[in-house]
Design an enzyme around this catalytic site. Structure first.
Site, PDB file in Angstrom:
ATOM      1  CG  LEU A 125      -2.023   1.074   1.978  1.00 37.96           C
ATOM      2  CD1 LEU A 125      -2.123   1.452   0.261  1.00 37.96           C
ATOM      3  CD2 LEU A 125      -2.597   1.016   2.603  1.00 37.96           C
ATOM      4  N   GLY A 131       1.601   8.240   1.676  1.00 36.37           N
ATOM      5  CA  GLY A 131       1.470   7.335   3.186  1.00 36.37           C
ATOM      6  C   GLY A 131       0.746   7.161   3.238  1.00 36.37           C
ATOM      7  CB  THR A 158       6.037  -5.738   6.879  1.00 34.52           C
ATOM      8  OG1 THR A 158       6.046  -4.382   7.470  1.00 34.52           O
ATOM      9  CG2 THR A 158       6.485  -6.719   8.016  1.00 34.52           C
ATOM     10  CD  GLN A 336      15.729   7.141  34.077  1.00 34.73           C
ATOM     11  OE1 GLN A 336      16.428   7.135  32.775  1.00 34.73           O
ATOM     12  NE2 GLN A 336      16.700   8.068  34.649  1.00 34.73           N
ATOM     13  CB  ILE A 337      13.720   0.367  35.947  1.00 32.08           C
ATOM     14  CG1 ILE A 337      12.606   1.764  36.177  1.00 32.08           C
ATOM     15  CG2 ILE A 337      13.635  -0.405  36.862  1.00 32.08           C
ATOM     16  CD1 ILE A 337      11.421   0.101  36.244  1.00 32.08           C
ATOM     17  CG  HIS A 338      16.952  -2.099  33.302  1.00 33.86           C
ATOM     18  ND1 HIS A 338      15.565  -2.966  32.678  1.00 33.86           N
ATOM     19  CD2 HIS A 338      17.400  -3.672  32.896  1.00 33.86           C
ATOM     20  CE1 HIS A 338      15.129  -3.903  32.528  1.00 33.86           C
ATOM     21  NE2 HIS A 338      16.579  -4.661  32.896  1.00 33.86           N
ATOM     22  N   GLY A 340      22.212   2.501  33.668  1.00 36.44           N
ATOM     23  CA  GLY A 340      23.223   2.207  32.743  1.00 36.44           C
ATOM     24  C   GLY A 340      23.283   0.944  32.105  1.00 36.44           C
ATOM     25  CD  GLU A 363      -0.898  -1.499  10.301  1.00 39.77           C
ATOM     26  OE1 GLU A 363       0.022  -1.003   8.827  1.00 39.77           O
ATOM     27  OE2 GLU A 363      -0.467  -2.492  10.051  1.00 39.77           O
ATOM     28  CB  THR A 365       1.447   8.653  12.373  1.00 44.99           C
ATOM     29  OG1 THR A 365       0.328   9.659  11.879  1.00 44.99           O
ATOM     30  CG2 THR A 365       1.848   8.530  11.051  1.00 44.99           C
TER      31      THR A 365
END
Length: 384
Positions: A125, A131, A158, A336-338, A340, A363, A365
């Site tokens: 498509l 687009g 895809t 952020q929790i992880h 670095g 599909e 924006t």
């Protein structure tokens, strides 16, 4: 949260989760790094019947519903979105229009091998200058006797390089505007069909995304999908259903990031205690969990509306908008929790963050979803 799933759906969720953890998780980072299409696990997914979940058994499918397909995509996306989008694009965008608009002969010839996973599908498509504005596509199909001749180029498709069957939209009557668009089923091996280089993407890197090029491609008239001039309507219908699928991809990505963040927070220690004991971490996880719960309700509701034959365009747009933005928020917070570690490829959350972004684009924006939603709610208000 099960939201009244059937015993069959729960069993399928468990099966897909086990497969994703055992077979996909160990290779996801490698394929993300190399961009190589994961043929081995794709064939295994075909063996599990994951490419034909919502299609009739008589045409090789499982005879299940849209909600069941959503559950499959969600579970795959928790582990790797490249795998989930390979199934999702094949099912929601390529096979679904054949199922919805094709005649018996077309379904027997094309839908059956697609539902069995013997032939992957792609949906042509999007174009370089067309687009969100799909009605302005440049690809044409000209009638010559009992054939149509296709010319044009589609972009960001895809499964383009791995598909055996392509559903293509083309202009058959330029003067008729959007009523002059038709869709065709094209065998990927037809003379004149070619693909461009595999796109080097930010995320979904193992998913195959390329240009589809049509140069004087002769397509038999019997491969016209539905009536001539109904292609634009068919594409909108397909995209509405596809938005439920993208919501499921995004929901799964958010869920995978949340689970990874929870596990890390219960292992990582700072200042003599688990980071899960810090309120700042708890608040992030609480927001993620609440968003995922809300996203499931929106997504499952839109799937159930579709399955019930009720209007679902608004619900699908809302689910897609909410879940795609949820996926971005959740993956950012997971990184952020992880700390670095989250910024390295030693942990999956950085890949999840990259995979999440496209759900706000594909599909339709987020901006287009807001247009769809606003038109629907304002239209109802004007006629109230």
């Amino acid at each position: 949260m099960t939201l009244d799933l059937t015993s069959e759906q729960k069993l399928l969720v468990d099966t897909v989760r086990e497969f994703a953890c055992d077979r996909i998780a160990p290779i996801a980072a490698e394929h993300d790094e190399s961009g190589e299409f994961p043929w081995d696990t794709v064939r295994e997914m075909a063996g599990l019947g994951l490419f034909g979940v919502p299609f009739p058994e008589v045409f090789g499918g499982a005879g299940a519903d849209t909600l069941t397909m959503v559950l499959v995509i969600e579970e795959l996306a928790k582990v790797d979105a490249s795998h989930s989008i390979t199934v999702g694009a094949h099912t929601s965008l390529a096979a679904s229009p054949i199922n919805d608009f094709g005649n018996t002969e077309q379904k027997e010839k094309y839908l059956t091998p697609m539902a069995r996973g013997e032939s992957l599908g792609a949906f042509g498509l999007t174009e370089a200058t067309s687009g969100s504005d799909a009605a302005s596509m440049a690809t044409t199909a000209t009638r010559e006797g009992d054939h149509w001749v296709l010319n044009g180029t589609k972009v960001f498709i895809t499964n383009a390089g791995v598909a055996g069957t392509i559903v293509v939209a083309a202009v058959t009557d330029r003067e008729a505007g959007h009523r002059g668009v038709s869709t065709f089923i094209v065998d990927a091996g037809t003379d004149g069909v070619s693909t461009g280089k595999k796109e080097d993407k930010l995320g979904w890197r193992a998913s195959d995304t390329r240009e589809l090029i049509f140069e004087n491609v002769r397509v038999p008239h019997e491969n016209l999908l539905g009536d001539e001039g109904r292609g634009f309507h068919q594409c909108l219908h397909t995209l509405n259903g596809g938005r439920i699928g993208i919501a499921a991809h995004a929901l799964g990505i958010a869920g995978g990031a949340y689970e990874a963040a929870c596990n890390y927070a219960l292992e990582r220690r700072q200042f003599g205690q688990l980071i899960a004991d810090f309120q700042a971490t708890q608040f992030k996880l609480a927001d993620m969990a609440t968003g995922i719960e809300a996203g499931r309700h929106l997504t499952y509701h839109s799937a159930r509306l579709k399955d019930a034959g009720r209007p679902y365009r608004l619900a699908a747009a809302q689910a897609k908008l909410f879940c795609s933005e949820l996926a971005m928020r959740s993956t950012i917070e997971a990184v952020q929790i992880h700390g670095g570690n989250g910024y390295t490829r030693d942990y999956p959350v950085e890949r999840m963050m990259r995979d999440a972004k496209i759900t706000e684009i594909g599909e339709g924006t987020s901006e287009i979803q807001r247009v769809v939603i606003a038109r629907d709610i304002l239209g109802k208000s004007r006629h109230a």
